[in-house]
Scaffold this active site. Structure first.
Site, PDB file in Angstrom:
ATOM      1  N   ARG A 236       1.127  -9.744 -13.837  1.00 56.77           N
ATOM      2  CA  ARG A 236      -0.041  -8.870 -13.846  1.00 56.77           C
ATOM      3  C   ARG A 236      -1.269  -9.709 -14.196  1.00 56.77           C
ATOM      4  NH1 ARG A 236       2.553  -6.114 -11.232  1.00 56.77           N
ATOM      5  NH2 ARG A 236       3.098  -3.891 -11.446  1.00 56.77           N
ATOM      6  N   GLU A 265      -8.905  -6.862 -10.199  1.00 54.15           N
ATOM      7  CA  GLU A 265      -8.156  -6.731  -8.945  1.00 54.15           C
ATOM      8  C   GLU A 265      -8.530  -5.412  -8.280  1.00 54.15           C
ATOM      9  OE1 GLU A 265      -3.515  -6.152  -7.797  1.00 54.15           O
ATOM     10  OE2 GLU A 265      -3.934  -7.901  -9.075  1.00 54.15           O
ATOM     11  N   HIS A 284      -1.982  -9.538  -3.995  1.00 51.04           N
ATOM     12  CA  HIS A 284      -0.897  -8.748  -4.591  1.00 51.04           C
ATOM     13  C   HIS A 284       0.153  -8.430  -3.525  1.00 51.04           C
ATOM     14  CE1 HIS A 284      -0.168  -5.977  -8.277  1.00 51.04           C
ATOM     15  NE2 HIS A 284       0.985  -6.343  -7.739  1.00 51.04           N
TER      16      HIS A 284
END
Length: 319
Positions: A236, A265, A284
């Protein structure tokens, strides 16, 4: 007409449709009736009738009517977005998608390590400029890889590193459990953690975001790393202090970074991380695999058998 056994909610993931998920479950569980919700009203209706529902999220309001629900199978590994207390209050078990991502994300990590070891980023720049010029590389063999997080994902990464002859150091919450790495240290072992960072040619972040891991890789952690260390983050974004990372890259404090997750993000178009030649950014995307629904179906099939047998020790149970 009898109630269906499983309700597939209408959320999508990684560009994969809920329709394909429902069809995969039907193929995997031919003796079970699988219903697909395509509207909010259908979701509410199915949740009021089924024993098992699967998808990304369920609202607390919809849970109030889910009188027959015994299990919600979340299609994400993380469950922090779910109303966990509402599930607990209604005695509904919750499972996650842990392990579904293992092979594909581990392959992404392996590719990232080889990308920097063989310096493919240099080859890309030279090819763009039509330059034929030899350059120095290193071998992955005999390097040291610190894997932060030894859950299903971390174990998959270590398994794929084994044939490359690297030394591995694992970081986990409960180091007394051991693990597949050559050494294991705990998150709360400051000396052991920084020693792992100092020895590592590659630091791989494969842990979830928790109070203990938020900002774990900060300026202090980077100070312990050697200038030849490469950071790989498939966990993460907020596990890494972005400002500290940018500072290290600007000062050649580390060799480079491969980032599948960032903080913030999505990464803004004007963010400085886009401009470094030694940073590989992917959106991602490491979690994407065409086998995602197949692996989810395996988890659900196993847990349905356990529910039928009265066994509440469900695979990937979080509640």
């Amino acid at each position: 007409m009898s109630d269906p056994d499983i309700a597939v909610l209408r959320q999508k993931i990684h560009g994969l449709s809920a329709e394909a998920y429902a069809e995969t479950l039907r193929e995997r569980l031919p003796d079970r009736e699988v219903a697909l919700a395509t509207t909010p009203e259908e979701e509410r209706d199915l949740l009021s009738r089924v024993q098992v529902a699967t998808g990304f999220d369920v609202s607390e309001d919809d849970l109030e009517a889910a009188e027959n629900l015994d299990l919600f199978a979340c299609v994400f590994a993380g469950t922090g977005h779910l109303p966990i207390e509402a599930f607990e209050a209604r005695d509904v078990a919750v499972t996650n998608a842990s392990g579904v991502h293992g092979p594909n994300i581990a392959e992404q990590v392996l590719g990232s390590l080889l990308y920097f070891a063989r310096r493919f980023h240099v080859a890309e720049r030279q090819q763009e400029a039509n330059v034929w010029q030899s350059y120095q590389t290193v071998e992955l063999q005999d390097s040291t890889v610190a894997v932060v997080g030894l859950g299903a994902l971390g174990e998959s990464i270590v398994d794929r590193l084994d044939p490359f002859g690297v030394e591995t150091v694992g970081v986990r919450y409960s180091p007394e459990k051991g693990g597949p790495t050559d050494e294991v240290v705990g998150f709360d072992d400051e000396q052991g953690l920084h020693d792992a960072f100092a020895r590592a040619d590659y630091v791989v972040i494969a842990c979830p975001l928790t109070d203990a891991t938020r900002g774990l890789v900060d300026a202090d952690a980077f100070a312990s790393m050697a200038p030849e260390t490469v950071l790989v983050n498939v966990g993460r974004g907020p596990v890494v202090d972005t400002d500290a990372l940018v500072s290290q890259l600007r000062s050649n404090g580390i060799r480079g970074a491969a980032l599948d997750v960032t903080d913030p993000e999505p990464l803004p178009a004007d963010h400085p991380l886009w401009d470094f030649e030694n940073v590989l950014v992917t959106p991602h995307n490491a979690g994407h695999t065409p086998k995602y629904w197949e692996r989810m179906a395996d988890i659900i099939a196993e847990n349905l058998d356990k529910l039928d047998a009265g066994d509440d020790d469900l695979r990937n149970r979080v509640v």
